[in-house]
Design a protein around this motif. Sequence first.
Motif, PDB file in Angstrom:
ATOM      1  N   GLY A 161       5.281   3.349  -4.449  1.00 40.66           N
ATOM      2  CA  GLY A 161       4.721   4.638  -5.394  1.00 40.66           C
ATOM      3  C   GLY A 161       4.435   5.943  -4.699  1.00 40.66           C
ATOM      4  O   GLY A 161       4.169   6.980  -5.244  1.00 40.66           O
ATOM      5  N   LYS A 162       4.790   5.848  -3.294  1.00 41.44           N
ATOM      6  CA  LYS A 162       4.875   7.333  -2.614  1.00 41.44           C
ATOM      7  C   LYS A 162       5.657   7.921  -2.084  1.00 41.44           C
ATOM      8  O   LYS A 162       5.942   8.990  -1.677  1.00 41.44           O
ATOM      9  CB  LYS A 162       4.039   6.881  -1.426  1.00 41.44           C
ATOM     10  CG  LYS A 162       2.243   6.427  -1.385  1.00 41.44           C
ATOM     11  CD  LYS A 162       1.817   6.030  -0.110  1.00 41.44           C
ATOM     12  CE  LYS A 162       0.341   5.575  -0.390  1.00 41.44           C
ATOM     13  NZ  LYS A 162      -0.319   5.392   0.908  1.00 41.44           N
ATOM     14  N   GLY A 163       6.998   7.435  -2.794  1.00 42.95           N
ATOM     15  CA  GLY A 163       8.254   8.097  -2.712  1.00 42.95           C
ATOM     16  C   GLY A 163       9.012   7.637  -1.474  1.00 42.95           C
ATOM     17  O   GLY A 163      10.325   8.133  -1.381  1.00 42.95           O
ATOM     18  N   TYR A 164       8.546   6.940  -0.638  1.00 45.79           N
ATOM     19  CA  TYR A 164       9.449   6.208   0.550  1.00 45.79           C
ATOM     20  C   TYR A 164      10.544   5.585   0.268  1.00 45.79           C
ATOM     21  O   TYR A 164      11.553   5.918   0.871  1.00 45.79           O
ATOM     22  CB  TYR A 164       8.337   5.471   1.420  1.00 45.79           C
ATOM     23  CG  TYR A 164       7.318   5.983   1.913  1.00 45.79           C
ATOM     24  CD1 TYR A 164       7.101   7.374   2.488  1.00 45.79           C
ATOM     25  CD2 TYR A 164       5.888   5.714   1.981  1.00 45.79           C
ATOM     26  CE1 TYR A 164       6.048   8.118   3.021  1.00 45.79           C
ATOM     27  CE2 TYR A 164       4.799   6.397   2.383  1.00 45.79           C
ATOM     28  CZ  TYR A 164       4.869   7.556   2.992  1.00 45.79           C
ATOM     29  OH  TYR A 164       3.579   7.961   3.170  1.00 45.79           O
TER      30      TYR A 164
ATOM     31  N   ASN B  37       0.871  -1.292   0.077  1.00 49.85           N
ATOM     32  CA  ASN B  37      -0.086   0.094  -0.012  1.00 49.85           C
ATOM     33  C   ASN B  37       0.820   1.154   0.018  1.00 49.85           C
ATOM     34  O   ASN B  37       0.105   2.328  -0.272  1.00 49.85           O
ATOM     35  CB  ASN B  37      -0.886   0.293   1.137  1.00 49.85           C
ATOM     36  CG  ASN B  37      -2.003  -0.964   1.152  1.00 49.85           C
ATOM     37  OD1 ASN B  37      -2.397  -1.617   0.154  1.00 49.85           O
ATOM     38  ND2 ASN B  37      -2.580  -1.500   2.298  1.00 49.85           N
ATOM     39  N   GLU B  38       2.055   1.079   0.338  1.00 50.64           N
ATOM     40  CA  GLU B  38       3.068   2.233   0.395  1.00 50.64           C
ATOM     41  C   GLU B  38       3.896   2.375  -0.783  1.00 50.64           C
ATOM     42  O   GLU B  38       4.628   3.568  -0.797  1.00 50.64           O
ATOM     43  CB  GLU B  38       3.810   2.241   1.574  1.00 50.64           C
ATOM     44  CG  GLU B  38       3.079   2.235   3.146  1.00 50.64           C
ATOM     45  CD  GLU B  38       1.996   3.158   3.147  1.00 50.64           C
ATOM     46  OE1 GLU B  38       2.378   4.192   2.900  1.00 50.64           O
ATOM     47  OE2 GLU B  38       0.841   2.975   3.609  1.00 50.64           O
TER      48      GLU B  38
END
Length: 71
Positions: A23-26, A20-21
Motif C-alpha cells: 500500500g506504499k506504492g513500491y 508492512n510495505e
Amino acid sequence: MNWIFSHSSKSLRNVFLHPNEIGKGYGKQIIQLLINNFGVNTVHVNKDNENAKMFYLKNGFSIVNDTNRQF
C-alpha cells in the motif's frame, strides 16, 4: 521485497512485498520499472490470490488464462 522475472520471455513470475510495505506504492514502482525498462508484458498470478489479481488489473494487465498450475 522480492521478485522473479524471466528476461527471455518478458514474464513476471512473482512480486512479494513484506506485509508492512503493501500500500506504499513500491509494487507499482517495481511493475512500472519492469514494464518500461525490461518490456514485461505478462505476469503469472495464483488465481486464488484476489489481492494480487486486483493489483495487476489496476496496473494495466488483463487476464488471459486462468489455471491452477504451480511453478
